[in-house]
Write a protein that holds these residues in place. Structure first.
Motif, PDB file in Angstrom:
ATOM      1  N   HIS A   1     -13.870 -20.576  30.447  1.00  0.00           N
ATOM      2  CA  HIS A   1     -14.107 -19.137  30.358  1.00  0.00           C
ATOM      3  C   HIS A   1     -14.310 -18.609  31.770  1.00  0.00           C
ATOM      4  O   HIS A   1     -15.137 -19.133  32.528  1.00  0.00           O
ATOM      5  N   THR A   2     -13.557 -17.587  32.134  1.00  0.00           N
ATOM      6  CA  THR A   2     -13.590 -17.042  33.486  1.00  0.00           C
ATOM      7  C   THR A   2     -13.969 -15.575  33.447  1.00  0.00           C
ATOM      8  O   THR A   2     -13.451 -14.813  32.619  1.00  0.00           O
ATOM      9  N   ALA A   3     -14.848 -15.164  34.358  1.00  0.00           N
ATOM     10  CA  ALA A   3     -15.241 -13.758  34.506  1.00  0.00           C
ATOM     11  C   ALA A   3     -14.650 -13.218  35.793  1.00  0.00           C
ATOM     12  O   ALA A   3     -14.713 -13.869  36.848  1.00  0.00           O
ATOM     13  N   VAL A   4     -14.030 -12.031  35.721  1.00  0.00           N
ATOM     14  CA  VAL A   4     -13.409 -11.401  36.885  1.00  0.00           C
ATOM     15  C   VAL A   4     -13.927  -9.981  37.037  1.00  0.00           C
ATOM     16  O   VAL A   4     -14.416  -9.364  36.077  1.00  0.00           O
ATOM     17  N   ASP A   5     -13.822  -9.447  38.257  1.00  0.00           N
ATOM     18  CA  ASP A   5     -14.223  -8.065  38.496  1.00  0.00           C
ATOM     19  C   ASP A   5     -13.041  -7.135  38.271  1.00  0.00           C
ATOM     20  O   ASP A   5     -11.974  -7.544  37.810  1.00  0.00           O
ATOM     21  N   ARG A   6     -13.210  -5.862  38.595  1.00  0.00           N
ATOM     22  CA  ARG A   6     -12.152  -4.885  38.356  1.00  0.00           C
ATOM     23  C   ARG A   6     -10.907  -5.147  39.198  1.00  0.00           C
ATOM     24  O   ARG A   6      -9.810  -4.733  38.854  1.00  0.00           O
ATOM     25  N   ASN A   7     -11.092  -5.821  40.321  1.00  0.00           N
ATOM     26  CA  ASN A   7      -9.956  -6.111  41.206  1.00  0.00           C
ATOM     27  C   ASN A   7      -9.279  -7.442  40.870  1.00  0.00           C
ATOM     28  O   ASN A   7      -8.347  -7.849  41.555  1.00  0.00           O
ATOM     29  N   GLY A   8      -9.775  -8.104  39.862  1.00  0.00           N
ATOM     30  CA  GLY A   8      -9.171  -9.366  39.461  1.00  0.00           C
ATOM     31  C   GLY A   8      -9.724 -10.573  40.181  1.00  0.00           C
ATOM     32  O   GLY A   8      -9.206 -11.674  40.018  1.00  0.00           O
ATOM     33  N   GLN A   9     -10.778 -10.376  40.987  1.00  0.00           N
ATOM     34  CA  GLN A   9     -11.373 -11.494  41.697  1.00  0.00           C
ATOM     35  C   GLN A   9     -12.281 -12.285  40.754  1.00  0.00           C
ATOM     36  O   GLN A   9     -13.047 -11.721  39.981  1.00  0.00           O
ATOM     37  N   VAL A  10     -12.180 -13.613  40.820  1.00  0.00           N
ATOM     38  CA  VAL A  10     -12.977 -14.485  39.953  1.00  0.00           C
ATOM     39  C   VAL A  10     -14.431 -14.457  40.406  1.00  0.00           C
ATOM     40  O   VAL A  10     -14.747 -14.741  41.566  1.00  0.00           O
ATOM     41  N   LEU A  11     -15.310 -14.096  39.474  1.00  0.00           N
ATOM     42  CA  LEU A  11     -16.737 -14.083  39.753  1.00  0.00           C
ATOM     43  C   LEU A  11     -17.391 -15.398  39.352  1.00  0.00           C
ATOM     44  O   LEU A  11     -18.245 -15.918  40.069  1.00  0.00           O
TER      45      LEU A  11
ATOM     46  N   SER B   1     -16.670 -19.150  36.691  1.00  0.00           N
ATOM     47  CA  SER B   1     -15.814 -19.913  35.792  1.00  0.00           C
ATOM     48  C   SER B   1     -16.637 -21.040  35.189  1.00  0.00           C
ATOM     49  O   SER B   1     -17.244 -21.833  35.925  1.00  0.00           O
TER      50      SER B   1
END
Length: 364
Positions: free
Chosen positions: A134-144, A146
């Motif tokens: 499961h991966t979380a990303v910000d609005r710009n698509g950067q991985v916050l 995993s």
């Protein structure tokens, strides 16, 4: 032959009344019917099957002999719909006409639909196996962040089976997705050239592909063709695939080739229909190696079905029955350098059993 929907059939016709019939078909709807036709070896009587397949012509080449002035025609047609013969009659020209009923394809419903609560519907997709990331990303698509975790989902599309008299494994036996997956897994064990990714994913299309490419005799193929449901066809085919280990001579039952030697020389699959200059159709299965086979005559490139290969007649070493041909490359860099084309009419699927001497013992 027993034509299967989706199968391509080449025809080279010489008899003038048949040529006239096909020309009439080409000028109308380009569709005619094909049924298996047999002659009894005892009294020479002929019978036709009550199940057939419509064929749609997509390629035509009309030819006329300069010396005799007689016409011949070459056509390619593709199997479309199964039909049942209701009644037949002969036209004044000798052409067999039939009144038929198109056989519809019956699709099984979701048997657990009435027992499944709405809260379980989101679990109807098949869960991923093993570790799920499961991966979380910000609005710009950067991985916050995993996080990897084991998938231990307890609820799936078959969980509601516990609310019925039958356990989940009963419903899994008739699930289209699972049956298709099992068929592909079994076929991949035959040979790595049978790439599961290149096989149809639709249950109906795959059922016809399997019926077309398995080396079955006419009776078994007609039985598959008579079934009106793809899942039932696939389950019957799966039983044959699991039991079949060796291909045996139809006349004397000696082993001819192993299932792991089957490979695809054609884009349509390991078994294709080819027509010789005499108009005879041979459904031919391509295999790498054979045993108990003798070669007759010298290799020739004349009228070869495979460009760059010369063919030699192959027959059974035990009973001298015609089995097919060996094809050898006449040009460099051709792969494979040699292979065998075994006709469907000459072999039957058998079972491989090992006795004390570790020999093949076919059993039908």
């Amino acid at each position: 032959m027993v034509l299967v929907p989706g199968q391509t059939i080449p025809l080279h016709l010489f008899h003038q009344h048949t040529v006239a019939m096909i020309k009439g078909v080409v000028d109308s709807d380009k569709t005619f019917g094909i049924v298996a036709h047999r002659f009894s070896p005892t009294d020479n009587s002929s019978t036709i099957a009550n199940i057939g397949t419509t064929a749609e012509i997509y390629s035509v080449k009309d030819e006329t002999d300069d010396h005799t002035g007689l016409s011949s025609i070459r056509v390619k047609a593709r199997g479309r719909q199964r039909f049942e013969i209701l009644e037949t009659k002969r036209s004044p020209t000798g052409i067999l006409m039939a009144k038929v009923a198109i056989l519809p394809e019956k699709v099984l419903p979701d048997f657990l639909l009435g027992a499944r609560p709405d809260s379980h519907c989101k679990f109807c997709c098949r869960p991923e196996e093993g570790v799920v990331t499961h991966t979380a990303v910000d609005r710009n698509g950067q991985v916050l962040a995993s996080i990897s975790m084991l998938n231990n989902r307890q609820i799936n599309k078959f969980t509601s089976a516990y609310c019925t008299p039958w356990p989940p494994w009963v419903y899994e036996m008739y699930d289209p997705e699972l049956v298709v997956e099992r068929i592909k897994k079994e076929l991949q064990q035959w040979n790595n050239t049978l790439n599961p990714e290149k096989l149809p994913n639709d249950a109906i299309e795959l059922s016809y592909w399997v019926a077309q490419n398995l080396p079955l005799d006419d009776t078994r193929r007609l039985n598959l063709l008579s079934l009106n449901n793809a899942i039932q066809r696939l389950r019957c085919a799966l039983s044959i695939i699991q039991k079949c280990s060796v291909l045996c001579c139809k006349d004397c039952n000696v082993p001819i080739s192993h299932k792991t030697e089957v490979f695809c020389m054609s884009v349509e699959g390991p078994l294709g229909a080819y027509v010789n200059p005499g108009g005879h159709i041979h459904e031919t299965l391509t295999v790498y190696k054979v045993q108990n086979v003798d070669l007759i005559g010298r290799p020739t490139k004349e009228h070869s079905w495979f460009p760059g290969y010369a063919w030699t007649i192959a027959q059974c070493k035990s009973c001298n029955s015609h089995l097919g041909w060996r094809f050898t490359a006449t040009k460099r860099n051709l792969t494979p350098e040699k292979f065998y084309g075994i006709t469907r009419a000459s072999v039957v699927p058998g079972l491989e059993q090992q006795d004390e001497e570790n020999e093949w013992m076919p059993s039908l």
